[in-house]
Design a protein around this motif. Sequence first.
Motif, mmCIF file in Angstrom:
data_model
loop_
_atom_site.group_PDB
_atom_site.id
_atom_site.type_symbol
_atom_site.label_atom_id
_atom_site.label_comp_id
_atom_site.label_asym_id
_atom_site.label_seq_id
_atom_site.Cartn_x
_atom_site.Cartn_y
_atom_site.Cartn_z
ATOM 1 N N LEU A 152 89.080 -63.091 -12.463
ATOM 2 C CA LEU A 152 89.226 -61.795 -11.793
ATOM 3 C C LEU A 152 89.657 -60.716 -12.779
ATOM 4 C CD1 LEU A 152 90.945 -62.950 -8.484
ATOM 5 C CD2 LEU A 152 88.635 -61.980 -8.691
ATOM 6 N N TRP A 180 86.708 -59.867 -15.233
ATOM 7 C CA TRP A 180 85.661 -59.020 -14.662
ATOM 8 C C TRP A 180 86.188 -57.651 -14.264
ATOM 9 C CZ3 TRP A 180 81.312 -60.227 -16.370
ATOM 10 C CH2 TRP A 180 80.947 -61.557 -16.552
ATOM 11 N N TYR A 181 87.452 -57.572 -13.853
ATOM 12 C CA TYR A 181 88.069 -56.260 -13.578
ATOM 13 C C TYR A 181 88.031 -55.418 -14.849
ATOM 14 C CZ TYR A 181 91.334 -52.608 -12.399
ATOM 15 O OH TYR A 181 91.891 -51.374 -12.184
ATOM 16 N N LYS A 196 84.469 -54.253 -15.661
ATOM 17 C CA LYS A 196 83.935 -53.253 -14.723
ATOM 18 C C LYS A 196 84.705 -51.938 -14.756
ATOM 19 C CE LYS A 196 82.468 -52.393 -10.019
ATOM 20 N NZ LYS A 196 81.549 -51.366 -10.490
ATOM 21 N N THR A 208 77.914 -53.110 -12.606
ATOM 22 C CA THR A 208 77.970 -54.418 -11.956
ATOM 23 C C THR A 208 76.654 -55.188 -12.111
ATOM 24 O OG1 THR A 208 79.557 -53.568 -10.344
ATOM 25 C CG2 THR A 208 78.456 -55.618 -9.786
ATOM 26 N N VAL A 239 85.447 -58.579 -7.491
ATOM 27 C CA VAL A 239 85.883 -57.375 -8.217
ATOM 28 C C VAL A 239 85.041 -56.179 -7.794
ATOM 29 C CG1 VAL A 239 85.980 -56.292 -10.502
ATOM 30 C CG2 VAL A 239 86.878 -58.606 -10.171
ATOM 31 N N CYS A 255 92.563 -61.825 -3.334
ATOM 32 C CA CYS A 255 92.144 -61.526 -4.706
ATOM 33 C C CYS A 255 92.396 -60.063 -5.047
ATOM 34 C CB CYS A 255 90.661 -61.840 -4.894
ATOM 35 S SG CYS A 255 90.272 -63.602 -4.825
ATOM 36 N N HIS A 256 92.070 -59.171 -4.132
ATOM 37 C CA HIS A 256 92.285 -57.741 -4.371
ATOM 38 C C HIS A 256 93.776 -57.432 -4.510
ATOM 39 C CE1 HIS A 256 88.137 -56.248 -2.736
ATOM 40 N NE2 HIS A 256 88.031 -57.055 -3.782
ATOM 41 N N LEU A 279 94.825 -58.539 -7.941
ATOM 42 C CA LEU A 279 94.361 -57.613 -8.971
ATOM 43 C C LEU A 279 95.177 -56.328 -8.986
ATOM 44 C CD1 LEU A 279 90.502 -58.038 -8.721
ATOM 45 C CD2 LEU A 279 91.913 -58.448 -10.749
#
Length: 106
Positions: A22, A25-26, A29, A36, A55, A80-81, A84
Amino acid sequence: MNTSIHTLNQKSPLSASMKRLLLHWYSQKFIYKRNTSELMKTTCDARNRNALSIVALLDVEPALMVGLMDSKTLEFVQTCHAYLISAVLGNALIKEDLYIAEHTSV
């Protein structure tokens, strides 16, 4: 996407390896501002695609996600959010504290 994410959720809400993916990829991006679609072409397996998809969903309004997936998947994506957001915000606050400490006289 839904089935794979749900499978990840059955063992552990967020494994250490998922947290690493996570954050990776955060970073790609949002920090390096990579598209993406282009990032998706570079993924090597389902776990990376799932993490990148999660993400990417940070760009979607939370209210809109309710209709996109089942409740268990939505709960995992929200977990997950939240991870992050706390990790990125926590890192930013630590950097700010270090900067302030370095640039203020005692």
